[in-house]
Design a protein around this motif. Structure first.
Motif, short mmCIF file in Angstrom:
data_model
loop_
_atom_site.label_atom_id
_atom_site.label_comp_id
_atom_site.label_asym_id
_atom_site.label_seq_id
_atom_site.Cartn_x
_atom_site.Cartn_y
_atom_site.Cartn_z
N ALA A 36 2.04 -1.58 9.19
CA ALA A 36 1.03 -1.76 9.40
C ALA A 36 -0.53 -2.31 9.78
CB ALA A 36 1.39 -1.95 11.54
N ARG A 37 -0.62 -1.21 8.81
CA ARG A 37 -2.20 -0.94 8.90
C ARG A 37 -2.66 -1.36 7.25
NH1 ARG A 37 -1.87 4.64 12.03
NH2 ARG A 37 -2.48 3.47 13.81
N VAL A 38 -1.15 -0.65 6.65
CA VAL A 38 -1.92 -1.32 5.39
C VAL A 38 -1.56 -2.75 5.18
CG1 VAL A 38 -0.46 -0.55 3.23
CG2 VAL A 38 -1.07 0.47 4.74
N THR A 39 -0.44 -3.10 6.30
CA THR A 39 -0.33 -4.82 6.13
C THR A 39 -1.49 -5.51 5.85
OG1 THR A 39 2.02 -4.75 6.01
CG2 THR A 39 0.87 -6.46 6.88
N GLN A 49 -14.34 -8.93 1.35
CA GLN A 49 -15.98 -8.40 0.70
C GLN A 49 -16.25 -6.97 1.72
OE1 GLN A 49 -16.00 -8.25 -2.95
NE2 GLN A 49 -14.34 -10.20 -2.24
N ASP A 50 -15.32 -6.96 2.51
CA ASP A 50 -16.00 -5.83 3.19
C ASP A 50 -15.40 -4.67 2.78
OD1 ASP A 50 -16.41 -7.17 5.22
OD2 ASP A 50 -14.71 -6.39 6.53
N ALA A 51 -16.45 -3.15 3.04
CA ALA A 51 -16.19 -2.08 2.22
C ALA A 51 -15.36 -1.48 2.49
CB ALA A 51 -17.99 -2.03 2.54
N PRO A 52 -15.06 -0.43 1.51
CA PRO A 52 -13.49 -0.33 2.10
C PRO A 52 -13.26 0.91 3.69
CG PRO A 52 -13.85 0.54 0.26
CD PRO A 52 -15.37 -0.27 0.92
N CYS A 59 -8.72 -1.53 11.08
CA CYS A 59 -7.49 -1.35 9.91
C CYS A 59 -6.93 -0.06 11.31
CB CYS A 59 -6.93 -1.80 9.62
SG CYS A 59 -6.88 -3.39 8.39
N GLY A 60 -7.33 0.90 12.17
CA GLY A 60 -6.89 2.01 12.49
C GLY A 60 -6.71 3.06 11.77
N PHE A 61 -7.43 2.99 10.72
CA PHE A 61 -7.36 4.23 9.91
C PHE A 61 -8.33 5.32 10.16
CE2 PHE A 61 -5.09 1.56 7.04
CZ PHE A 61 -4.68 2.25 6.66
N ASP A 65 -11.23 7.63 3.05
CA ASP A 65 -9.87 8.39 2.66
C ASP A 65 -8.35 7.89 2.94
OD1 ASP A 65 -9.03 9.87 0.22
OD2 ASP A 65 -8.72 11.53 1.77
N MET A 66 -8.63 8.42 4.37
CA MET A 66 -6.77 7.34 4.82
C MET A 66 -6.90 6.40 3.90
SD MET A 66 -6.45 10.50 6.54
CE MET A 66 -5.01 10.02 7.22
N LEU A 67 -6.80 6.03 4.50
CA LEU A 67 -7.41 3.68 4.09
C LEU A 67 -6.25 4.29 2.45
CD1 LEU A 67 -6.43 0.74 3.81
CD2 LEU A 67 -9.52 1.15 3.55
#
Length: 94
Positions: A36-39, A49-52, A59-61, A65-67
């Motif tokens: 769900a977080r990856v989706t 264009q949000d930064a990672p 998204c709850g990561f 790096d975990m993302l």
């Protein structure tokens, strides 16, 4: 939400909740939450264009790096590469 919180909400022990969840859904609660977080991250990467690190936080990561690791596991690409490919496909289509 943690498995414990979900279990408490359902009035079950965490172990029983996880067992029932996996039986009904086919994956563990943790795997479902990660999907769900990856989706959600995919949608944010496609839309802006949000930064990672901002996408990860939204998204709850725990961090970017975990993302990246989860995204790579589920999508087969790093988030930045996914965004580039999505943008290129969007340009070609529109």
């Amino acid at each position: 939400m943690s498995v414990q919180a979900l279990a408490a909400r359902a009035g079950l022990s965490a172990r029983h909740f996880a067992r029932l969840f996996q039986h009904e859904v086919g994956i563990t609660p943790a795997a479902w939450a990660e999907e769900a977080r990856v989706t959600a991250a995919r949608r944010l990467l496609e839309a802006g264009q949000d930064a990672p690190k901002h996408v990860a936080a939204r998204c709850g990561f725990a961090n970017a790096d975990m993302l990246r690791r989860a995204f790579s596991r589920h999508v087969g690409l790093m988030p930045a590469e996914y965004r580039r490919r999505f943008a290129a496909a969007k340009e070609m289509a529109g």
